[in-house]
Motif scaffolding. Structure first.
Motif, mmCIF file in Angstrom:
data_model
loop_
_atom_site.group_PDB
_atom_site.id
_atom_site.type_symbol
_atom_site.label_atom_id
_atom_site.label_comp_id
_atom_site.label_asym_id
_atom_site.label_seq_id
_atom_site.Cartn_x
_atom_site.Cartn_y
_atom_site.Cartn_z
ATOM 1 N N VAL A 38 0.851 -1.185 0.000
ATOM 2 C CA VAL A 38 0.000 0.000 0.000
ATOM 3 C C VAL A 38 0.888 1.237 0.000
ATOM 4 O O VAL A 38 1.746 1.384 0.867
ATOM 5 C CB VAL A 38 -0.938 0.047 1.228
ATOM 6 N N LEU A 39 0.701 2.109 -0.976
ATOM 7 C CA LEU A 39 1.370 3.399 -1.003
ATOM 8 C C LEU A 39 0.467 4.416 -0.315
ATOM 9 O O LEU A 39 -0.737 4.457 -0.581
ATOM 10 C CB LEU A 39 1.668 3.836 -2.437
ATOM 11 N N ILE A 40 1.051 5.222 0.547
ATOM 12 C CA ILE A 40 0.294 6.194 1.324
ATOM 13 C C ILE A 40 0.938 7.560 1.160
ATOM 14 O O ILE A 40 2.157 7.710 1.313
ATOM 15 C CB ILE A 40 0.259 5.794 2.812
ATOM 16 N N SER A 41 0.125 8.568 0.859
ATOM 17 C CA SER A 41 0.645 9.922 0.717
ATOM 18 C C SER A 41 0.783 10.580 2.082
ATOM 19 O O SER A 41 -0.165 10.619 2.862
ATOM 20 C CB SER A 41 -0.290 10.755 -0.157
ATOM 21 N N ASP A 42 1.975 11.096 2.354
ATOM 22 C CA ASP A 42 2.190 11.885 3.563
ATOM 23 C C ASP A 42 1.851 13.348 3.325
ATOM 24 O O ASP A 42 1.855 14.143 4.243
ATOM 25 C CB ASP A 42 3.651 11.748 3.997
ATOM 26 N N GLY A 43 1.567 13.699 2.076
ATOM 27 C CA GLY A 43 1.271 15.073 1.714
ATOM 28 C C GLY A 43 2.259 15.576 0.690
ATOM 29 O O GLY A 43 2.859 14.797 -0.061
ATOM 30 N N VAL A 44 2.433 16.883 0.616
ATOM 31 C CA VAL A 44 3.359 17.482 -0.343
ATOM 32 C C VAL A 44 4.248 18.498 0.366
ATOM 33 O O VAL A 44 3.850 19.136 1.349
ATOM 34 C CB VAL A 44 2.632 18.164 -1.518
ATOM 35 N N LEU A 45 5.473 18.651 -0.155
ATOM 36 C CA LEU A 45 6.447 19.582 0.386
ATOM 37 C C LEU A 45 6.702 20.681 -0.639
ATOM 38 O O LEU A 45 7.187 20.388 -1.737
ATOM 39 C CB LEU A 45 7.766 18.861 0.690
ATOM 40 N N MET A 74 8.567 27.636 -7.315
ATOM 41 C CA MET A 74 8.266 26.643 -6.283
ATOM 42 C C MET A 74 7.345 25.579 -6.862
ATOM 43 O O MET A 74 6.548 25.844 -7.757
ATOM 44 C CB MET A 74 7.588 27.306 -5.086
ATOM 45 N N PHE A 75 7.444 24.373 -6.346
ATOM 46 C CA PHE A 75 6.539 23.316 -6.788
ATOM 47 C C PHE A 75 6.256 22.392 -5.609
ATOM 48 O O PHE A 75 6.950 22.415 -4.589
ATOM 49 C CB PHE A 75 7.126 22.522 -7.961
ATOM 50 N N ASP A 76 5.198 21.595 -5.743
ATOM 51 C CA ASP A 76 4.804 20.667 -4.691
ATOM 52 C C ASP A 76 5.481 19.326 -4.927
ATOM 53 O O ASP A 76 5.221 18.645 -5.926
ATOM 54 C CB ASP A 76 3.280 20.483 -4.674
ATOM 55 N N TRP A 77 6.314 18.939 -3.996
ATOM 56 C CA TRP A 77 7.083 17.701 -4.071
ATOM 57 C C TRP A 77 6.319 16.616 -3.340
ATOM 58 O O TRP A 77 6.118 16.695 -2.122
ATOM 59 C CB TRP A 77 8.445 17.942 -3.418
ATOM 60 N N ALA A 78 5.867 15.612 -4.064
ATOM 61 C CA ALA A 78 5.115 14.526 -3.443
ATOM 62 C C ALA A 78 5.960 13.830 -2.381
ATOM 63 O O ALA A 78 7.182 13.744 -2.500
ATOM 64 C CB ALA A 78 4.687 13.511 -4.504
ATOM 65 N N LEU A 79 5.302 13.335 -1.337
ATOM 66 C CA LEU A 79 5.983 12.572 -0.297
ATOM 67 C C LEU A 79 5.148 11.340 0.020
ATOM 68 O O LEU A 79 4.027 11.451 0.516
ATOM 69 C CB LEU A 79 6.189 13.421 0.958
ATOM 70 N N ASN A 80 5.695 10.176 -0.296
ATOM 71 C CA ASN A 80 4.972 8.912 -0.131
ATOM 72 C C ASN A 80 5.736 7.959 0.781
ATOM 73 O O ASN A 80 6.965 7.941 0.782
ATOM 74 C CB ASN A 80 4.791 8.226 -1.495
ATOM 75 N N ILE A 81 4.980 7.157 1.514
ATOM 76 C CA ILE A 81 5.540 6.057 2.291
ATOM 77 C C ILE A 81 4.856 4.788 1.810
ATOM 78 O O ILE A 81 3.982 4.835 0.939
ATOM 79 C CB ILE A 81 5.335 6.259 3.805
ATOM 80 N N ALA A 82 5.242 3.650 2.349
ATOM 81 C CA ALA A 82 4.631 2.389 1.923
ATOM 82 C C ALA A 82 4.414 1.476 3.123
ATOM 83 O O ALA A 82 5.111 1.567 4.135
ATOM 84 C CB ALA A 82 5.505 1.690 0.880
ATOM 85 N N LEU A 83 3.433 0.612 2.981
ATOM 86 C CA LEU A 83 3.129 -0.404 3.988
ATOM 87 C C LEU A 83 3.053 -1.738 3.263
ATOM 88 O O LEU A 83 2.409 -1.855 2.222
ATOM 89 C CB LEU A 83 1.796 -0.093 4.667
ATOM 90 N N ALA A 287 4.914 11.594 -8.162
ATOM 91 C CA ALA A 287 3.518 11.930 -7.927
ATOM 92 C C ALA A 287 2.707 10.702 -7.492
ATOM 93 O O ALA A 287 2.783 9.644 -8.120
ATOM 94 C CB ALA A 287 2.910 12.545 -9.188
ATOM 95 N N PHE A 288 1.959 10.870 -6.410
ATOM 96 C CA PHE A 288 1.160 9.792 -5.843
ATOM 97 C C PHE A 288 0.205 9.212 -6.890
ATOM 98 O O PHE A 288 -0.360 9.949 -7.674
ATOM 99 C CB PHE A 288 0.348 10.337 -4.655
ATOM 100 N N PRO A 289 0.028 7.866 -6.944
ATOM 101 C CA PRO A 289 0.566 6.875 -6.011
ATOM 102 C C PRO A 289 1.962 6.383 -6.354
ATOM 103 O O PRO A 289 2.464 5.481 -5.703
ATOM 104 C CB PRO A 289 -0.446 5.749 -6.107
ATOM 105 N N SER A 290 2.551 6.923 -7.374
ATOM 106 C CA SER A 290 3.960 6.713 -7.750
ATOM 107 C C SER A 290 4.273 5.316 -8.256
ATOM 108 O O SER A 290 5.440 4.995 -8.476
ATOM 109 C CB SER A 290 4.902 7.055 -6.581
ATOM 110 N N ILE A 291 3.282 4.482 -8.473
ATOM 111 C CA ILE A 291 3.523 3.111 -8.920
ATOM 112 C C ILE A 291 3.401 3.033 -10.437
ATOM 113 O O ILE A 291 2.424 3.506 -11.017
ATOM 114 C CB ILE A 291 2.513 2.124 -8.288
ATOM 115 N N GLY A 292 4.392 2.426 -11.073
ATOM 116 C CA GLY A 292 4.322 2.277 -12.513
ATOM 117 C C GLY A 292 5.464 1.447 -13.055
ATOM 118 O O GLY A 292 6.288 0.913 -12.300
#
Length: 310
Positions: A38-45, A74-83, A287-292
């Motif tokens: 499972v990919l989970i978004s922590d938000g954007v930086l 400036m831009f929004d940098w995705a931040l993802n974690i995984a479970l 970019a979330f979900p970042s899977i590909g």
């Protein structure tokens, strides 16, 4: 570029009733053989665009960002974690940025989103930290999180990474001046809180059946990626080895890389590996979900996102 495009913001308003929650999905699941990921978004930086391309001209950088309807400054940098769940082991990969940074108000959501997904933090048996930057250990530093985790949780960090943060070298990085002190503070707090739980490894470690971490170096000396392999299928969570811009320009260096040239070599190797094997790839800052999947294209690569299964 129109101001309308520039001012687009994530939809977080409640609809229909008070407390309706987030409208935008913050997690996405795939199955790799017998293993759940499972990919989970922590938000954007929000970060300066210059950090994405420290070794190229402003004109080249602007062309890339303009072509994606993104701001030049400036831009929004995705931040993802995984479970990851493998048999009776539940493994968290990284933990997000946490809540200790007033300039990252739109991130630090990982603990909340794990709990909203019905994940009891006490059920987590293992944690893999790809590297000890604040946006990867910060979630564990949040007040109250340590008490919710099981006392014997195993936190896998490469020995090189632990050693590096005893006296980190920022001489090759190009970061906003406020960042290095924050990175040092977050890493030190993480070790203080979890030192007894940290399980160091050299080059590779099997965390659970079909789940292993391997040191790549580059971004930081002990940076690692996590491979999930089961029944002939594979997914690699590459942490900070690959950023959104690097599919088109794998040689563009990132200001947060402690060894920019080494990081570029690691990046190309991982992209070639994914292109040749057909394995899925996921990343902390794509970019979330970042899977590909990765396909080779001209002198670079092409990222082919998964088609959402909903």
């Amino acid at each position: 570029m129109s101001e309308t495009t520039r001012n687009v913001r994530p939809v977080t308003a409640n609809v229909g009733r008070e407390g309706a929650g987030e409208l935008v999905s913050s997690r996405y699941a795939v199955r790799v053989g017998d293993v759940d990921v499972v990919l989970i978004s922590d938000g954007v930086l929000p970060l300066p665009t210059s950090t994405m391309s420290t070794n190229v001209s402003e004109a080249d950088r602007n062309e890339w960002f303009d072509g994606r309807f993104l701001q030049r400054d400036m831009f929004d940098w995705a931040l993802n974690i995984a479970l990851v769940r493998s048999d009776d082991r539940l493994i968290l990969i990284d933990s997000g940025v946490g809540d200790g940074f007033e300039y990252f108000t739109r991130a630090g959501r990982s603990v909340m989103r794990l709990e909203s997904a019905g994940i009891d933090l006490a059920a987590i048996t293992d944690i893999v930290i790809t590297h000890m930057h604040m946006d990867h250990v910060g979630g564990l530093n949040v007040a109250g999180v340590r008490a919710k985790l099981r006392p014997d949780v195993r936190i896998h960090v490469s020995a090189k990474e632990v050693e590096f943060w005893k006296n980190p070298d920022f001489s090759k990085t190009v970061m906003p001046e406020t960042v290095p002190p924050a990175l040092r503070k977050a890493a030190a707090k993480f070790v203080e809180l979890y030192g007894e739980n940290i399980v160091q490894f050299d080059q590779t470690v099997e965390v659970a059946k079909g789940v292993s971490a391997r040191v790549t170096g580059g971004h930081t000396p002990g940076h690692c990626v996590v491979d999930v392999a089961s029944n002939g299928e594979k997914l690699t969570f590459v942490g900070d080895a690959i950023f959104q811009v690097n599919f088109d320009h794998p040689d563009w260096q990132n200001g947060f890389e402690h060894d920019p040239e080494g990081a570029a070599d690691v990046r190309v190797a991982l992209l070639n590996e994914a292109a040749e094997t057909g394995a899925l790839l996921a990343a902390a800052h794509v970019a979330f979900p970042s899977i590909g999947h990765i396909a080779k294209k001209d002198k670079g690569f092409h990222f082919v996102p998964v088609v959402w299964d909903y």
